[in-house]
Design an enzyme around this catalytic site. Structure first.
Site, PDB file in Angstrom:
ATOM      1  N   GLN A 181      25.273 -15.061  22.181  1.00 33.04           N
ATOM      2  CA  GLN A 181      25.528 -14.446  20.739  1.00 33.04           C
ATOM      3  C   GLN A 181      26.089 -13.025  20.704  1.00 33.04           C
ATOM      4  O   GLN A 181      26.587 -12.419  19.675  1.00 33.04           O
ATOM      5  CB  GLN A 181      24.045 -14.087  20.139  1.00 33.04           C
ATOM      6  N   HIS A 203      31.845 -21.667  21.458  1.00 30.87           N
ATOM      7  CA  HIS A 203      32.178 -21.916  19.951  1.00 30.87           C
ATOM      8  C   HIS A 203      31.294 -20.762  19.249  1.00 30.87           C
ATOM      9  O   HIS A 203      31.216 -20.947  18.066  1.00 30.87           O
ATOM     10  CB  HIS A 203      31.342 -23.243  19.790  1.00 30.87           C
ATOM     11  N   CYS A 324      11.516 -27.248   8.096  1.00 27.53           N
ATOM     12  CA  CYS A 324      10.546 -28.328   7.417  1.00 27.53           C
ATOM     13  C   CYS A 324       9.701 -28.942   8.287  1.00 27.53           C
ATOM     14  O   CYS A 324      10.702 -29.838   8.888  1.00 27.53           O
ATOM     15  CB  CYS A 324      11.189 -28.835   6.252  1.00 27.53           C
TER      16      CYS A 324
HETATM   17  C1  LIG Z   1      21.530 -17.355  21.964  1.00 24.59           C
HETATM   18  C2  LIG Z   1      21.891 -18.625  22.398  1.00 24.59           C
HETATM   19  N1  LIG Z   1      21.687 -19.176  23.393  1.00 24.59           N
HETATM   20  C3  LIG Z   1      22.173 -20.380  23.686  1.00 24.59           C
HETATM   21  C4  LIG Z   1      22.796 -21.276  22.869  1.00 24.59           C
HETATM   22  C5  LIG Z   1      23.381 -22.740  22.925  1.00 24.59           C
HETATM   23  O1  LIG Z   1      24.543 -22.352  23.425  1.00 24.59           O
HETATM   24  P1  LIG Z   1      25.391 -23.888  23.087  1.00 24.59           P
HETATM   25  O2  LIG Z   1      25.621 -24.413  21.958  1.00 24.59           O
HETATM   26  O3  LIG Z   1      26.825 -23.789  23.455  1.00 24.59           O
HETATM   27  O4  LIG Z   1      25.065 -24.945  24.161  1.00 24.59           O
HETATM   28  C6  LIG Z   1      22.987 -20.759  21.293  1.00 24.59           C
HETATM   29  C7  LIG Z   1      23.834 -21.532  20.368  1.00 24.59           C
HETATM   30  O5  LIG Z   1      23.109 -21.566  19.253  1.00 24.59           O
HETATM   31  C8  LIG Z   1      22.521 -19.287  21.223  1.00 24.59           C
HETATM   32  O6  LIG Z   1      22.619 -18.955  19.862  1.00 24.59           O
END
Ligand SMILES: Cc1ncc(COP(=O)(O)O)c(C=O)c1O
Length: 376
Positions: A181, A203, A324
């Site tokens: 993040q 992504h 939920c």
């Molecule tokens: C803090 C954090 N770590 C790991 C991930 C996982 O990444 P990925 O979706 O590329 O596997 C996310 C995705 O939401 C994330 O927010």
């Protein structure tokens, strides 16, 4: 009439930056060679893969050979945790992490517990921050790894990574951070942070889904998750995708410049100030007031249900802090760990802003929130 579509869920996923898509295009159309082959069709793919590795390394301030491409943040985290555990299990079985990690850390920890690991989940305060003294007290001679996320995906709270990494090293313990993040939002130089391992997810940084990377400091060997041929210097088997690596590389090159975050932070602050003006003490902020990602705004509409608000905010993409389960609404583990009262936490909504967010969009959402909440 259909409502205007407004995307405020950049922490869930970002659009692919047009420059990233343009860099990838030739690898969709022409450069199909296997980077490991020895003939002409491989040369462009191989060169592009290494250029991309250099771009990721440049963003993190490390060497190219310290970057392992993965399928995303989850795989990078799994490789860090399981790789260290399987390599160092004779030295110790204790891992320290926090209660507010993403499931991509919590679940591999649970898996390793089934294989004999002992895991300490550090608590956080009401703003989502850990106390480095808790970490100091948790380290034992059997500790092999500390894994603490740099910034939380739900509330955006940023942890004191430098202090924690230093503390781990004082005891000869490896330090990993999940920077999925934080990359592209705040500085993530691995030497400034002092980390041994760092995960990124394409992504979240305007690259495609299905690609990420793990920084592995030189000298650290990790048991691979995927055994096979010697791709990625024997650290992750599977024919590398030059297409995806090029996307991540270009995205990292763009992410180097944190200046656009100033505009996003200003918009985020305008959003919060406007909410306060409209709703007074009927709205509260979740997360740390200053140690927080500049694009993240997690707010609770006190006494409301976040999911119901989002349902009525037709066309607006954002997330709630509750889920939920079997007909019951439950607080997210993150808000629970922060000891947010249920009547506050149930009303949590996470808005996360990005490069294409406009002031108009924010003002529209505020107006619509005012209309919705005037009628409840
Ligand atoms: C803090 C954090 N770590 C790991 C991930 C996982 O990444 P990925 O979706 O590329 O596997 C996310 C995705 O939401 C994330 O927010």
């Amino acid at each position: 009439m259909t409502a205007q579509r407004i995307y405020l869920d950049y922490n869930a996923s970002t659009p692919i930056d047009p420059a990233v898509a343009a860099a990838m295009k030739p690898f969709l159309d022409d450069h199909y060679g296997n980077p490991s082959s020895g003939h002409w069709a491989a040369a462009t793919a191989k060169a592009a893969l290494e250029t991309a590795r250099g771009q990721v390394a440049a963003l993190l301030g490390c060497q190219s050979d310290e970057i392992v491409f993965t399928s995303g943040g989850s795989e990078a985290n799994n490789l860090a945790l399981k790789g260290v555990f399987f390599t160092l299990r004779d030295k110790g079985n204790h891992i320290i992490t926090t209660q507010i990690e993403h499931p991509a850390i919590i679940e591999p920890c649970r898996f390793l517990e089934r294989l004999g690991a002992r895991v300490t989940y550090l608590p956080v305060d009401g703003t989502g921050r850990i106390d480095p003294d808790d970490l100091r007290r948790a380290i034992t001679p059997r500790t092999i790894l500390v894994s603490i996320m740099q910034a939380n995906n739900e509330v955006g709270t940023v942890q004191p990574i430098e202090d924690c990494a230093w503390m781990a090293h004082e005891h000869g313990v490896l330090f990993h951070t999940d920077a999925a993040q934080s990359v592209g939002k705040i500085p993530t130089g691995v030497n400034e942070l002092g980390v041994d391992l760092l995960s990124i997810a394409g992504h979240k940084v305007y690259a495609p889904k299905g690609v990420g990377a793990l920084f592995v400091r030189r000298g650290i060997s990790l048991e691979p998750l995927i055994h096979g041929a010697g791709h990625e210097s024997g650290r992750r088997a599977g024919t590398e995708s030059a297409l995806l690596a090029v996307g991540l590389g270009k995205a990292c090159e763009l992410a180097h410049d944190l200046a656009p975050m100033d505009r996003i932070r200003a918009l985020r602050d305008h959003f919060w100030q406007s909410l306060q003006k409209k709703f007074g003490n009927r709205v509260t902020i979740n997360g740390h007031p200053t140690h927080r990602l500049p694009n993240s705004l997690n707010v609770s509409f006190v006494g409301q249900i976040g999911a119901e608000i989002l349902e009525r905010l037709e066309g607006v993409a954002a997330s709630t802090g509750s889920a939920c389960h079997s007909g019951r609404i439950e607080l997210s583990p993150v808000l629970k760990a922060m000891s947010i009262a249920p009547e506050v936490g149930m009303g949590a909504v996470r808005f996360s802003l990005g490069r294409t967010t406009t002031r108009d969009e924010i003002d529209t959402v505020i107006e619509r929130l005012a209309n919705i909440l005037a009628t409840v």
